[in-house]
Design an enzyme around this catalytic site. Sequence first.
Site, PDB file in Angstrom:
ATOM      1  N   MET A  28      66.681  20.869  70.924  1.00 47.65           N
ATOM      2  CA  MET A  28      66.845  22.244  70.436  1.00 47.65           C
ATOM      3  C   MET A  28      66.367  23.231  71.494  1.00 47.65           C
ATOM      4  O   MET A  28      66.096  24.396  71.189  1.00 47.65           O
ATOM      5  CB  MET A  28      66.069  22.435  69.125  1.00 47.65           C
ATOM      6  CG  MET A  28      66.615  21.549  68.011  1.00 47.65           C
ATOM      7  SD  MET A  28      66.275  22.158  66.362  1.00 47.65           S
ATOM      8  CE  MET A  28      64.495  22.106  66.333  1.00 47.65           C
ATOM      9  N   HIS A  32      60.085  21.067  77.326  1.00 45.57           N
ATOM     10  CA  HIS A  32      58.803  20.775  77.954  1.00 45.57           C
ATOM     11  C   HIS A  32      58.907  19.382  78.576  1.00 45.57           C
ATOM     12  O   HIS A  32      59.959  18.730  78.497  1.00 45.57           O
ATOM     13  CB  HIS A  32      57.667  20.867  76.931  1.00 45.57           C
ATOM     14  CG  HIS A  32      57.904  20.084  75.675  1.00 45.57           C
ATOM     15  ND1 HIS A  32      57.994  18.708  75.653  1.00 45.57           N
ATOM     16  CD2 HIS A  32      58.120  20.485  74.390  1.00 45.57           C
ATOM     17  CE1 HIS A  32      58.208  18.291  74.428  1.00 45.57           C
ATOM     18  NE2 HIS A  32      58.312  19.349  73.628  1.00 45.57           N
ATOM     19  N   HIS A  35      60.602  16.491  76.658  1.00 46.36           N
ATOM     20  CA  HIS A  35      62.067  16.457  76.714  1.00 46.36           C
ATOM     21  C   HIS A  35      62.532  15.913  78.074  1.00 46.36           C
ATOM     22  O   HIS A  35      63.487  15.139  78.157  1.00 46.36           O
ATOM     23  CB  HIS A  35      62.656  17.864  76.558  1.00 46.36           C
ATOM     24  CG  HIS A  35      62.368  18.530  75.246  1.00 46.36           C
ATOM     25  ND1 HIS A  35      61.548  19.628  75.138  1.00 46.36           N
ATOM     26  CD2 HIS A  35      62.812  18.281  73.989  1.00 46.36           C
ATOM     27  CE1 HIS A  35      61.496  20.028  73.882  1.00 46.36           C
ATOM     28  NE2 HIS A  35      62.244  19.220  73.156  1.00 46.36           N
ATOM     29  N   GLY A 144      63.051  11.099  70.904  1.00 46.83           N
ATOM     30  CA  GLY A 144      61.614  10.976  71.139  1.00 46.83           C
ATOM     31  C   GLY A 144      60.923  10.294  69.968  1.00 46.83           C
ATOM     32  O   GLY A 144      61.195  10.598  68.806  1.00 46.83           O
TER      33      GLY A 144
HETATM   34  P1  AMP Z   1      63.428  19.026  69.691  1.00 51.53           P
HETATM   35  O1  AMP Z   1      63.957  19.939  70.750  1.00 51.53           O
HETATM   36  O2  AMP Z   1      62.057  19.346  69.253  1.00 51.53           O
HETATM   37  O3  AMP Z   1      64.398  18.793  68.580  1.00 51.53           O
HETATM   38  O4  AMP Z   1      63.292  17.622  70.422  1.00 51.53           O
HETATM   39  C1  AMP Z   1      64.371  17.041  71.084  1.00 51.53           C
HETATM   40  C2  AMP Z   1      64.046  15.609  71.379  1.00 51.53           C
HETATM   41  O5  AMP Z   1      62.860  15.556  72.183  1.00 51.53           O
HETATM   42  C3  AMP Z   1      63.743  14.811  70.111  1.00 51.53           C
HETATM   43  O6  AMP Z   1      64.299  13.517  70.238  1.00 51.53           O
HETATM   44  C4  AMP Z   1      62.241  14.770  70.088  1.00 51.53           C
HETATM   45  O7  AMP Z   1      61.724  13.656  69.416  1.00 51.53           O
HETATM   46  C5  AMP Z   1      61.928  14.702  71.572  1.00 51.53           C
HETATM   47  N1  AMP Z   1      60.563  15.150  71.842  1.00 51.53           N
HETATM   48  C6  AMP Z   1      59.964  16.281  71.397  1.00 51.53           C
HETATM   49  N2  AMP Z   1      58.668  16.328  71.805  1.00 51.53           N
HETATM   50  C7  AMP Z   1      58.449  15.194  72.521  1.00 51.53           C
HETATM   51  C8  AMP Z   1      57.319  14.643  73.199  1.00 51.53           C
HETATM   52  N3  AMP Z   1      56.139  15.264  73.226  1.00 51.53           N
HETATM   53  N4  AMP Z   1      57.470  13.470  73.845  1.00 51.53           N
HETATM   54  C9  AMP Z   1      58.666  12.820  73.821  1.00 51.53           C
HETATM   55  N5  AMP Z   1      59.782  13.280  73.201  1.00 51.53           N
HETATM   56  C10 AMP Z   1      59.671  14.442  72.556  1.00 51.53           C
END
Ligand code: AMP
Length: 293
Positions: A28, A32, A35, A144
Site C-alpha cells: 500500500m 520502509h 517492504h 510479509g
Molecule cells: P502494507 O503496505 O502495509 O500493506 O504491506 C505490504 C507488504 O509488506 C505486506 O505483505 C506486509 O506484510 C509487508 N510488510 C509490512 N511491514 C513489514 C515488515 N516490517 N517486515 C516485512 N514485511 C513487512
Amino acid sequence: MKLWHTRDDLQALQSLRKDGPLVLVPTMGALHEGHLDLVRLGSELGQVVVTVFVNPTQFGPNEDFSSYPRTLESDLELLSKLPVSGVFAPATKEIYGSDLEVTVQPGNRGMGLCGGDRPGHFAGVLTVVAKLFGLTQPDVAIFGRKDAQQCLVIGQMVEDLKMPIQLVDAPTRRETDGLAMSSRNRYLSADQRRQALCLSRALSAGKQSMENGCRSRAEVQQTILDILQDADQVEYAEVRQVPDLGKNEILAGKILLAVAARVGPARLIDNFVLQINDKQVTDSYLLGTGRKS
Ligand code: AMP
C-alpha cells in the site's frame, strides 16, 4: 524501472515474463525497509513487479483510509535503487467498478485475530489480492510475515481457488530495538514510539516462557498479555496453531504468537512464528516456501 498506472499499461508484462518468473510484491506504499526486504527477496526469484495501491475495501469505517500516508514519489525513489522491473500504481477506478461486484470471502482462517473486530477486512484484502493476481498473473507472490494472518488467509485462497501461484512469506524487518517496521509507526510521537516496544517485548516474553518449557496456551497467552498492558488499548494477545489458527490447549508443532494493540493514534500488530521441536523452540515461517530469517 517502468511505472504503470492503467490495466492497459500492464500489457508490458508479457515481454517481462520472457526473462524469467514474474514475482509480485503487493504493497500500500509508504514504503520502509520491511517492504524493500520483500523486493530484495523477490529479486532472487525473478522479475519483480511492485504494486502500490491503498485498498479502500480493507479499511473499516473508523479506520485510517483517508489519512493513510500516500508517498508515491519517495516510494518510487526507494524502489528505483533496487532490482525492480516495474511498479503498478493504479487509481481506484482501475481496480473497482460498482458496489455490487464479486468479492472473495475468507474461510476459517479469517476469523478472530485481525478478522474478529474488523468485519470485512480480510474480504477486502482477498478481493484486492485476487484482482492484482488476475491483472498481473504472477508466478510468485511475496508477503510479509508481519501480517501473519493475512499470509495464511491468502494461502488458503490460493489453495482453495486453485491459483497457480507460489507464495513466499518474508521475515519481519525490525528496528534495532525490536519494533516491527510499519507504515503506521510514523503516526507515533517519541514517547509513543517507546511505548510501542511493549508489543515485541510481550512476544519475547511469550517465547521465553516456551523456551523455559511452558506448553500451556493459556499461560503463554497470559504472559504476553501482562506485558502488552503497557499499550493504550489491547486488541488481542493470542497463541494459535499454524496454519489453521486452531486453539489447541497444549502447544505443539508450529505456533503463532500474535498481538494487536493501540498506541496513541496507531493500531499496531506484531507476531512471532515458532516451531516446537521436542524441547527446543525455534523461529519459523508460515507458508511452505517461506524463509526463516
Ligand atoms: P502494507 O503496505 O502495509 O500493506 O504491506 C505490504 C507488504 O509488506 C505486506 O505483505 C506486509 O506484510 C509487508 N510488510 C509490512 N511491514 C513489514 C515488515 N516490517 N517486515 C516485512 N514485511 C513487512
